[in-house]
Scaffold this active site. Structure first.
Site, mmCIF file in Angstrom:
data_model
loop_
_atom_site.group_PDB
_atom_site.id
_atom_site.type_symbol
_atom_site.label_atom_id
_atom_site.label_comp_id
_atom_site.label_asym_id
_atom_site.label_seq_id
_atom_site.Cartn_x
_atom_site.Cartn_y
_atom_site.Cartn_z
ATOM 1 N N ILE A 1 -34.600 61.244 -21.317
ATOM 2 C CA ILE A 1 -34.619 60.623 -22.639
ATOM 3 C C ILE A 1 -34.870 59.107 -22.559
ATOM 4 C CG2 ILE A 1 -32.148 60.134 -22.946
ATOM 5 C CD1 ILE A 1 -32.508 61.439 -25.802
ATOM 6 N N ASN B 1 -19.331 58.372 -25.414
ATOM 7 C CA ASN B 1 -17.932 58.716 -25.638
ATOM 8 C C ASN B 1 -17.365 57.710 -26.618
ATOM 9 O OD1 ASN B 1 -16.776 56.467 -24.113
ATOM 10 N ND2 ASN B 1 -17.647 57.525 -22.344
ATOM 11 N N ASP C 1 -25.385 59.006 -21.096
ATOM 12 C CA ASP C 1 -24.822 57.703 -21.479
ATOM 13 C C ASP C 1 -25.058 56.680 -20.360
ATOM 14 O OD1 ASP C 1 -23.375 55.865 -22.954
ATOM 15 O OD2 ASP C 1 -21.420 56.799 -22.607
ATOM 16 N N THR D 1 -23.288 69.124 -23.986
ATOM 17 C CA THR D 1 -23.523 70.200 -23.013
ATOM 18 C C THR D 1 -23.294 69.796 -21.558
ATOM 19 O OG1 THR D 1 -25.876 69.701 -22.767
ATOM 20 C CG2 THR D 1 -25.266 71.247 -24.515
#
Ligand code: ADP
Length: 171
Positions: free
Chosen positions: A10, A23, A33, A122
């Site tokens: 991504i 988070n 992240d 996921t």
């Protein structure tokens, strides 16, 4: 709206906004992240710190979304959303759906036309891939938004296969 599925990273997507499976602390972490903060550089964390010091003193609640710069990523913005941790004992799918709805709302506010999503929840949050794919695709299809392309960027072949199966099953 066009929904596309690709296998890839991504952080490499040339879209207006990439969604981060963050988070609640907004202070970075592992998985997607970590990759976004590493590739995007410190400007993202700086804006996250400012958000923690102002609007989100207690962290970003699960199912909500907020935007920052994308730093050095090809995208213009990162939309941070906090997926629910999967639980067998409780149906948390409304929160997973909310991540997608709220991220698209933020994209609309920014004027982002193209948005890339990872498979939220996921990874370390444990959501079964097939179920997450069904929820993500159903929710995005039903969303009322000005976004013209939603691109699901699936990190590995298994995730890509699960999203493809879910899309075929939805018809
Ligand atoms: P969560 O805490 O929401 O489960 P993770 O980052 O652990 O978030 O995982 C979410 C999904 O993102 C997983 O399917 C993982 O394989 C995937 N992922 C990890 N790195 C990337 C990346 N660079 N691009 C796209 N997807 C990624």
């Amino acid at each position: 709206m066009e929904i596309t599925l690709i296998q890839g990273d991504i952080t490499e997507q040339a879209v207006d906004a990439v969604v981060n499976a963050a988070n609640s602390s907004l202070m970075g972490g592992g998985g997607v992240d970590g990759a976004i903060h590493r590739r995007g550089g410190p400007a993202i964390l700086e804006e996250c710190r400012a958000l923690r010091a102002s609007r989100y003193a207690d962290g970003l609640p699960t199912g909500q979304a907020v935007a920052t710069t994308a730093g050095r990523l090809p995208a213009r913005w990162v939309v941070h959303t906090v997926g629910p941790v999967y639980a067998r004992s409780e149906d948390r799918s409304p929160l997973l759906a909310s991540c997608h709805v709220e991220s698209l709302k933020v994209a609309d506010t920014l004027g982002a036309a193209t948005v890339a999503f990872p498979a939220i929840s996921t990874g370390v949050y444990g959501w079964p891939m097939d179920d997450a794919a069904r929820i993500a695709l159903t929710t995005v299809r039903q969303a009322s938004t000005s976004v013209t392309e939603v691109r699901f960027v699936l990190y590995d072949a298994e995730a890509y296969a699960a999203f493809t199966r879910a899309r075929d099953a939805l018809g």
